[in-house]
Enzyme design. Structure first.
Site, PDB file in Angstrom:
ATOM      1  N   ASP A  61     -38.792  76.911  85.407  1.00 11.16           N
ATOM      2  CA  ASP A  61     -37.746  76.539  84.465  1.00 11.16           C
ATOM      3  C   ASP A  61     -37.750  77.605  83.370  1.00 11.16           C
ATOM      4  O   ASP A  61     -38.727  77.739  82.625  1.00 11.16           O
ATOM      5  CB  ASP A  61     -38.044  75.162  83.883  1.00 11.16           C
ATOM      6  CG  ASP A  61     -36.922  74.620  83.007  1.00 11.16           C
ATOM      7  OD1 ASP A  61     -36.236  75.431  82.353  1.00 11.16           O
ATOM      8  OD2 ASP A  61     -36.739  73.386  82.960  1.00 11.16           O
ATOM      9  N   VAL A  62     -36.656  78.354  83.269  1.00 11.40           N
ATOM     10  CA  VAL A  62     -36.637  79.512  82.366  1.00 11.40           C
ATOM     11  C   VAL A  62     -36.696  79.135  80.893  1.00 11.40           C
ATOM     12  O   VAL A  62     -36.856  80.008  80.031  1.00 11.40           O
ATOM     13  CB  VAL A  62     -35.403  80.409  82.623  1.00 11.40           C
ATOM     14  CG1 VAL A  62     -35.424  80.975  84.025  1.00 11.40           C
ATOM     15  CG2 VAL A  62     -34.095  79.649  82.335  1.00 11.40           C
ATOM     16  N   TYR A 154     -20.919  77.416  74.947  1.00 16.69           N
ATOM     17  CA  TYR A 154     -21.013  78.280  76.134  1.00 16.69           C
ATOM     18  C   TYR A 154     -20.552  79.686  75.798  1.00 16.69           C
ATOM     19  O   TYR A 154     -21.220  80.679  76.145  1.00 16.69           O
ATOM     20  CB  TYR A 154     -20.167  77.695  77.265  1.00 16.69           C
ATOM     21  CG  TYR A 154     -20.222  78.518  78.537  1.00 16.69           C
ATOM     22  CD1 TYR A 154     -21.338  78.481  79.355  1.00 16.69           C
ATOM     23  CD2 TYR A 154     -19.152  79.331  78.903  1.00 16.69           C
ATOM     24  CE1 TYR A 154     -21.394  79.241  80.520  1.00 16.69           C
ATOM     25  CE2 TYR A 154     -19.196  80.090  80.059  1.00 16.69           C
ATOM     26  CZ  TYR A 154     -20.326  80.038  80.859  1.00 16.69           C
ATOM     27  OH  TYR A 154     -20.378  80.797  82.004  1.00 16.69           O
ATOM     28  N   LYS A 158     -22.913  83.193  75.843  1.00 17.83           N
ATOM     29  CA  LYS A 158     -22.649  84.374  76.669  1.00 17.83           C
ATOM     30  C   LYS A 158     -22.425  85.622  75.810  1.00 17.83           C
ATOM     31  O   LYS A 158     -22.765  86.733  76.223  1.00 17.83           O
ATOM     32  CB  LYS A 158     -21.465  84.116  77.599  1.00 17.83           C
ATOM     33  CG  LYS A 158     -21.783  83.078  78.687  1.00 17.83           C
ATOM     34  CD  LYS A 158     -22.999  83.469  79.522  1.00 17.83           C
ATOM     35  CE  LYS A 158     -23.240  82.517  80.679  1.00 17.83           C
ATOM     36  NZ  LYS A 158     -24.401  82.919  81.501  1.00 17.83           N
ATOM     37  N   THR A 189     -17.377  77.821  92.395  1.00 16.04           N
ATOM     38  CA  THR A 189     -18.699  77.212  92.319  1.00 16.04           C
ATOM     39  C   THR A 189     -18.556  75.787  91.795  1.00 16.04           C
ATOM     40  O   THR A 189     -17.498  75.385  91.300  1.00 16.04           O
ATOM     41  CB  THR A 189     -19.611  77.995  91.353  1.00 16.04           C
ATOM     42  OG1 THR A 189     -19.042  77.930  90.030  1.00 16.04           O
ATOM     43  CG2 THR A 189     -19.776  79.449  91.783  1.00 16.04           C
TER      44      THR A 189
END
Length: 249
Positions: A61-62, A154, A158, A189
């Site tokens: 898990d990053v 979000y 980014k 996706t």
């Protein structure tokens, strides 16, 4: 870089990450895939081995540095080096206006998208610098260079990924470590389906793409492979936007 590079991919179990793992495996790369779900990860590793290459799944898990450190250390212990890293782990978080955002919502997005990218690069770069070179590809988004209503967290995450990419590229250059980002537009996706909600809204969303369609995970994987490869050996600190013309105007 050897004929069969060692490639580490975070967020590898779905979407762009999975397509990238399969693409590298078809080219003969030795691939380490990582994600949070062990069953899916082992199935993906089996699918990669079925293509005739060496592959491993390492659960990670990053958001947690100990797990990221373990991921990179195990990769190097298994294959002796780390040539390419693709940091694909990401989440879109909840949508809604700025006036409704919460610290909890911020953490849910930034811990994965920003902290996760930072921690991944930290340990990947250490391994690559020690061996004299390597290539890192982070995953940004069309939203990494523009705004969008009801997607502030979000979008901000980014933008942060692109800033991290450029800064790390400057630091890594002296040691031969290239750091770039690929910034996809709409891609077929599960994340796109979640963001649009319904088939009608998805269709309407895609009318704003000049090519009038979403990209495929495989198309993004092809770009990632190019950016990571020797064919892009003079490229570092760049963000490659692949979005069907969405940012052309």
């Amino acid at each position: 870089m050897s004929t069969h590079p060692v490639v580490l991919i975070t967020g590898a179990l779905t979407g762009i990450g999975r397509a990238t793992a399969l693409a590298f495996a078809r080219e003969g790369a030795r691939v380490v895939v990582s994600g949070r779900r062990a069953n899916e990860g082992q199935k993906l590793a089996d699918a990669l081995r079925a293509l005739g290459t060496e592959a491993e799944f390492i659960q990670s898990d990053v958001r947690f540095e100990d797990e990221v450190r373990n991921l990179v250390e195990k990769t190097v212990a298994r294959f002796g080096r780390l040539d390419i890293a693709v940091n694909s782990a990401g989440t879109e978080g909840e949508s809604g206006p700025v006036t409704d955002r919460t610290p909890e919502g911020y953490a849910a997005v930034f811990d994965t998208n920003v902290l996760g990218t930072l921690l991944s690069m930290k340990h990947e770069m250490r391994a690559m610098m020690a061996q004299g070179g390597g290539s890192i590809v982070n995953i940004s988004s069309t939203m990494g260079s523009r705004g969008a209503a009801n997607a502030s967290l979000y979008v901000a995450s980014k933008h942060a990924v692109e800033g991290l990419t450029r800064s790390a590229a400057i630091e890594g250059a002296v040691a031969g470590v290239r750091v770039n980002a690929v910034a996809p537009g709409p891609v077929e996706t599960a994340m796109l389906d979640r963001l649009t909600g319904t088939a009608e809204r998805k269709s309407a969303f895609l009318t704003n793409v000049p090519l009038k369609r979403a990209g495929t995970p495989e198309e993004i994987a092809d770009a990632i492979m190019f950016v990571a490869s020797r064919k892009a050996s003079f490229m570092t600190g760049e963000v490659i936007r692949i979005n069907g013309g969405k940012t052309a105007s």
